[in-house]
Every structure is written in C-alpha cells, then in structure tokens.
Design a protein around this motif. Structure first.
Motif, PDB file in Angstrom:
ATOM      1  N   LYS A   5       1.215  -1.488  -0.242  1.00 24.90           N
ATOM      2  CA  LYS A   5       0.193  -0.181   0.485  1.00 24.90           C
ATOM      3  C   LYS A   5       1.068   1.034   0.128  1.00 24.90           C
ATOM      4  O   LYS A   5       2.044   1.328   0.556  1.00 24.90           O
ATOM      5  N   GLY A   6       0.670   2.002  -0.834  1.00 28.80           N
ATOM      6  CA  GLY A   6       1.760   3.419  -1.578  1.00 28.80           C
ATOM      7  C   GLY A   6       0.509   4.417  -0.443  1.00 28.80           C
ATOM      8  O   GLY A   6      -0.373   4.533  -0.236  1.00 28.80           O
ATOM      9  N   THR A   7       1.655   6.036  -0.764  1.00 27.62           N
ATOM     10  CA  THR A   7       0.591   7.109  -0.951  1.00 27.62           C
ATOM     11  C   THR A   7       0.511   7.956  -2.185  1.00 27.62           C
ATOM     12  O   THR A   7       2.085   8.235  -2.059  1.00 27.62           O
ATOM     13  N   ALA A   8      -0.095   7.990  -2.790  1.00 29.58           N
ATOM     14  CA  ALA A   8       0.155   8.193  -4.030  1.00 29.58           C
ATOM     15  C   ALA A   8       0.508  10.444  -3.827  1.00 29.58           C
ATOM     16  O   ALA A   8      -1.693  10.809  -3.641  1.00 29.58           O
ATOM     17  N   VAL A   9       0.256  11.216  -3.910  1.00 30.14           N
ATOM     18  CA  VAL A   9       0.545  13.090  -4.152  1.00 30.14           C
ATOM     19  C   VAL A   9       1.212  13.140  -5.707  1.00 30.14           C
ATOM     20  O   VAL A   9       2.076  12.538  -5.988  1.00 30.14           O
ATOM     21  N   HIS A  10       0.420  14.375  -5.549  1.00 31.57           N
ATOM     22  CA  HIS A  10       1.654  14.942  -6.757  1.00 31.57           C
ATOM     23  C   HIS A  10       2.737  15.464  -6.590  1.00 31.57           C
ATOM     24  O   HIS A  10       3.474  15.425  -5.392  1.00 31.57           O
ATOM     25  N   ILE A  53       5.432   7.922  -0.703  1.00 25.89           N
ATOM     26  CA  ILE A  53       4.647   6.713  -0.087  1.00 25.89           C
ATOM     27  C   ILE A  53       4.762   5.673  -1.491  1.00 25.89           C
ATOM     28  O   ILE A  53       4.005   5.256  -1.916  1.00 25.89           O
ATOM     29  N   ASN A  54       6.557   5.649  -2.839  1.00 27.54           N
ATOM     30  CA  ASN A  54       6.062   4.665  -3.813  1.00 27.54           C
ATOM     31  C   ASN A  54       5.762   3.592  -3.662  1.00 27.54           C
ATOM     32  O   ASN A  54       6.725   2.751  -3.075  1.00 27.54           O
ATOM     33  N   ALA A  55       4.964   2.930  -3.993  1.00 28.77           N
ATOM     34  CA  ALA A  55       4.689   1.162  -4.175  1.00 28.77           C
ATOM     35  C   ALA A  55       5.344   0.529  -4.886  1.00 28.77           C
ATOM     36  O   ALA A  55       5.750  -0.463  -4.440  1.00 28.77           O
ATOM     37  N   ILE A  56       5.885   1.045  -5.798  1.00 30.58           N
ATOM     38  CA  ILE A  56       6.959   0.373  -6.988  1.00 30.58           C
ATOM     39  C   ILE A  56       8.415   1.142  -6.543  1.00 30.58           C
ATOM     40  O   ILE A  56       8.873  -0.878  -6.758  1.00 30.58           O
ATOM     41  N   THR A  57       8.921   1.804  -5.722  1.00 27.65           N
ATOM     42  CA  THR A  57      10.178   1.231  -5.084  1.00 27.65           C
ATOM     43  C   THR A  57       9.829   0.926  -3.884  1.00 27.65           C
ATOM     44  O   THR A  57      10.799  -0.583  -4.131  1.00 27.65           O
ATOM     45  N   LEU A  58       9.431   0.575  -3.030  1.00 31.31           N
ATOM     46  CA  LEU A  58       9.195  -0.490  -2.266  1.00 31.31           C
ATOM     47  C   LEU A  58       8.861  -2.083  -2.337  1.00 31.31           C
ATOM     48  O   LEU A  58       9.617  -2.925  -2.266  1.00 31.31           O
ATOM     49  N   ALA A  59       8.042  -2.321  -3.700  1.00 34.29           N
ATOM     50  CA  ALA A  59       8.326  -3.699  -4.674  1.00 34.29           C
ATOM     51  C   ALA A  59       9.470  -3.860  -4.774  1.00 34.29           C
ATOM     52  O   ALA A  59      10.048  -5.141  -5.149  1.00 34.29           O
ATOM     53  N   ASN A  60      10.023  -3.003  -5.400  1.00 31.97           N
ATOM     54  CA  ASN A  60      11.550  -2.698  -5.860  1.00 31.97           C
ATOM     55  C   ASN A  60      13.013  -3.214  -4.749  1.00 31.97           C
ATOM     56  O   ASN A  60      13.800  -4.047  -5.168  1.00 31.97           O
ATOM     57  N   GLN A  61      11.936  -2.588  -3.557  1.00 34.34           N
ATOM     58  CA  GLN A  61      13.574  -3.121  -2.316  1.00 34.34           C
ATOM     59  C   GLN A  61      12.898  -4.035  -1.789  1.00 34.34           C
ATOM     60  O   GLN A  61      14.111  -5.370  -1.715  1.00 34.34           O
ATOM     61  N   GLU A  66      -0.401   1.560  -5.111  1.00 33.69           N
ATOM     62  CA  GLU A  66      -0.648   0.094  -4.799  1.00 33.69           C
ATOM     63  C   GLU A  66       1.102  -0.715  -5.588  1.00 33.69           C
ATOM     64  O   GLU A  66       0.663  -0.668  -6.563  1.00 33.69           O
ATOM     65  N   ALA A  67       1.136  -2.538  -5.412  1.00 32.26           N
ATOM     66  CA  ALA A  67       1.473  -2.807  -6.077  1.00 32.26           C
ATOM     67  C   ALA A  67       1.080  -4.216  -5.246  1.00 32.26           C
ATOM     68  O   ALA A  67       0.789  -4.843  -4.396  1.00 32.26           O
ATOM     69  N   ASP A  68       1.159  -5.441  -6.029  1.00 37.26           N
ATOM     70  CA  ASP A  68       0.887  -7.072  -5.985  1.00 37.26           C
ATOM     71  C   ASP A  68       2.379  -7.332  -6.650  1.00 37.26           C
ATOM     72  O   ASP A  68       2.326  -7.610  -7.636  1.00 37.26           O
ATOM     73  N   LEU A  69       2.526  -8.543  -5.959  1.00 34.70           N
ATOM     74  CA  LEU A  69       3.291  -9.696  -6.453  1.00 34.70           C
ATOM     75  C   LEU A  69       3.432 -10.808  -6.067  1.00 34.70           C
ATOM     76  O   LEU A  69       2.994 -11.599  -4.676  1.00 34.70           O
ATOM     77  N   ASN A  70       3.503 -11.891  -6.929  1.00 36.48           N
ATOM     78  CA  ASN A  70       3.509 -13.324  -6.591  1.00 36.48           C
ATOM     79  C   ASN A  70       4.729 -13.734  -6.586  1.00 36.48           C
ATOM     80  O   ASN A  70       5.594 -12.980  -8.033  1.00 36.48           O
TER      81      ASN A  70
END
Length: 415
Positions: free
Chosen positions: A225-230, A239-247, A279-283
């Motif tokens: 769960k991220g937080t999207a803002v301008h 809070i960038n969900a893409i960044t967290l997923a990559n980490q 948001e991001a989802d991974l399997n």
C-alpha cells in the motif's frame, strides 16, 4: 506389442491431442475448463469399447477412474496409474498434430508460413528418435503430450491387458484427472473411488526415468500500500509502492533463482509484478527439496517484509504465504517396495534407470499426502509446455509396456 498397438496408440493420442484442455487458474468451475470434461468422456467411451465395465466419472472432482479386477486367486495389493487431462498455459486451440514417419533425424519445418522450425541445433535430443514416428504440433500451439501421451499409453495398456487375459495381475485402477498444471486437480480428488495402496503418475520424462523426490513448494502473495500525491508536493508525503516492491525483490538472494539453480538447489521466483505509486502486487513462488532450507526461505521472505515495514508508522507491505505441496521423498523412503518394483520392471525392459529429483511437482504430491504414495514415471515426450513439444509413437508404447511389466512383476513378487 505388435504394429497394431503402435497404430492404436498413435490414433488415440492424435484424437486426444486435438481436444483443447488448457486449464484456467482463474476459473471457479470443476474442472476449470469444459474441454477437460469432453476429453474425460471421450476416454470413457474408448474404454467402454475396449470392454472396461467398472468406470466412474465424478462431476464433483472431474476424475474418471477405471478399474480392472484381479484375474488371480491370490492377488497382490491393488495399485494405480494416473495421467492428467489438462495442458499448460500455452495456446491450445485448433491443435494440428503433425506425424513425421520414419523421422530422418534432421530439422523439421513446423510452419513454413510463420517460419517456425524444430531445429536439431536447438534440441539435439531429436537425433535419438531417428527412424521413429515423431509427432509435433504445427508450431502455433503446444502439442499436449503432457499429459495426453500418458493418457494414450494408459488406454493402450488397458486394451492390451483386455486382449491378453493370460497376463496375470492384481486389481489395478487408472485415474484420469483435471487441472494438474495449476495444482488443483489432485487436491480435490476423492480417493475413496481410487482404492489402491500406491500409484504412479505417467507424467513428463523419458523411458527409464524415475522421480521419487519433488520440491517443497509455497506461493507468496504480497500486497503493498503506497501513498500517491502530486510529485511536486511529494516531500515527506509520498510513499511509492513501486519503490518498495523493487526493494523487496532486490533483497532476495540474487543467486537463488531458477536460471542459476539446478539439481537439488532451490529458488525464489517472482511470477507476477504489477505496480503503481498507490499500490503493488507481487506473486513469488518458493521451492526447495530440503525441508529446513524450505522453511528458511519462507522465514527470510517474512524478515524482508518486516524490515520494510519498520520504516513506517503502520504496515505497508502485507504478506501471505501458502504451502502448495511437499516433497514426497520422506514418505517413499518408508515404502521402499514402490521404488524397488519400478527398478525391477525397468531392468526387465532393458531401460537405463535414471533416478533424479523432479524440479517441480505432480499429482503425486497431493496423493501422497492423502495416503497413496505416488512417484512419477514418464510419458516419453520432450520440450513440454510450448510450440516445440514432441513425442514419438514408439516412446508412448514404451510407457504402455512399462505399465504391463509393473503389473506382471508385482504379481510375481507377491504370488
């Protein structure tokens, strides 16, 4: 087996291969696709014509079970053979099997229009089939040898036993089940109608192969769960969900992946990744033969998630891990006769036995957990799950011969 059985098994396989039985993990139906029901009923009709009387098709689990009674006064323990109806997640509509009789050992043009060829330089094992009846698709679909080669072999073995009643054997059951490729079929199988002490799957592999060990397997589903803002006002807020997923992915062991593992080495594999800032989802699938190493992999993934969450006031990364199946090796070690019987049959047939761990799972995993120890044999095909899949008629007939020899040796061992 004479030429008439060679023709029979080839025609049966071609008929079965043309039926689209691709399973669908997103379907809630049982089986997950209608083509599997069609194939089960075609098999039932073929067995009825052969003379099989004891058959049950169960709509609740999608399994067809055919049982041949013992023809001896003192019968050994009943055993079974299993082949699956579905094919993998690859185009399977309008399959056009191509027969290459007396294959010359060279390259094969599968589809001239689309410039698709089966080349020996890519698949050197083709040379092993020179002179045989090689069967391929037309290059635009899979062939379906996984596992229609196993089905055709089982049906042919049943026909041979029916034609040769002098072959002494105990009770034997054959199960044809759905949704193996997506790991659902055997979990749903009501084994009350499959009354055997042990069984063998007739799945991927070559004559003489025995797989009595499989992965332990789990699937991890991760939601972030991220937080999207301008972006212009993002400082301290986004809070960038893409960044967290990559980490998260970067924190996995770089060498414990399928492309860098073999033999008994396990791995992590990211099978799906979709993400936005919000948001991001991974399997992720987890595999290992060793029980302790398997547990350690699951623990490591949980630790990575916990570490990411410590950066925030509330959890942002959510993990669910579900075991899919477990290694059959420990159970089979408790029943050595099941392996010894195969080695005995292979020796009689003159096969060079190759025992190795299967880097995957079969219906045998779920059946073993249900109390029916079930290693895997072979179905004779190669290059499964894609357009370059092939099998020979002769290899399928070797599967049939293996079934019959197992029954003969089982009777001899216990008379």
């Amino acid at each position: 087996m004479n030429a008439s059985y060679l023709k029979f098994i080839e025609q049966a396989f071609i008929k079965y291969a043309k039926i689209n039985t691709r399973s669908d993990e997103n379907s809630a139906s049982i089986p997950t696709t209608k083509g599997q029901i069609v194939l089960a009923k075609v098999i039932k009709d073929d067995l009825s014509k052969i003379g099989v009387k004891n058959m049950v098709y169960d709509e609740k689990d999608g399994y067809l079970v055919a049982t041949l009674p013992a023809n001896v006064a003192v019968a050994p323990k009943p055993l079974g053979f299993i082949a699956h109806l579905d094919t993998a997640d690859f185009p399977a509509e309008n399959i056009q099997p191509q027969i290459h009789p007396a294959y010359d050992g060279g390259d094969i043009i599968l589809n001239e229009e689309n410039d698709i060829s089966l080349r020996v330089s890519d698949f050197p094992n083709l040379k092993n089939y020179r002179g045989q009846h090689l069967i391929t698709s037309d290059g635009t679909t899979l062939l379906g040898a996984d596992d229609k080669a196993g089905i055709a072999a089982a049906v042919t073995a049943i026909k041979y036993l029916n034609d040769h009643p002098a072959i002494k054997h105990g009770e034997v059951s054959f199960a044809f089940g759905p949704d193996e490729e997506i790991g659902l079929g055997a979990k749903r199988f009501d084994v009350e109608k499959f009354k055997v002490d042990f069984a063998y799957t007739l799945d991927n592999g070559l004559p003489g192969q025995l797989e009595n060990e499989t992965f332990n397997a789990a699937q991890a589903k991760i939601a972030i769960k991220g937080t999207a803002v301008h972006p212009g006002n993002a400082y301290g807020l986004m809070i960038n969900a893409i960044t967290l997923a990559n980490q998260l992915v970067a924190a996995l062991p770089v060498d414990e992946v399928p492309e860098k593992s073999r033999g008994r080495e396990g791995f992590f594999l990211v099978t799906a990744f979709s993400a936005t800032i919000a948001e991001a989802d991974l399997n992720i699938i987890i595999r290992d033969f060793d029980k302790e190493a398997f547990a350690a992999k699951k623990k490591l993934l949980q630790q990575i998630v916990d570490h990411l969450n410590r950066e925030f006031d509330e959890p942002r990364v959510f993990l669910k891990i579900q075991d899919q199946y477990h290694n059959i090796a420990e159970t089979l070690k408790q029943h050595p006769y099941i392996t010894e019987l195969i080695l005995q049959a292979y020796a009689k047939l003159g096969f060079k036995t190759v025992i190795h761990p299967f880097r995957g799972g079969t219906d045998g995993n779920a059946l073993t957990e249900k109390g029916i120890p079930t290693p895997n044999l072979f179905n004779g095909g190669e290059n499964f799950h894609g357009q370059y899949e092939f099998v020979t008629t002769e290899a399928m007939l070797q599967v049939s011969q293996t079934i019959i020899t197992i029954l003969e040796e089982h009777y001899q061992n216990n008379k």
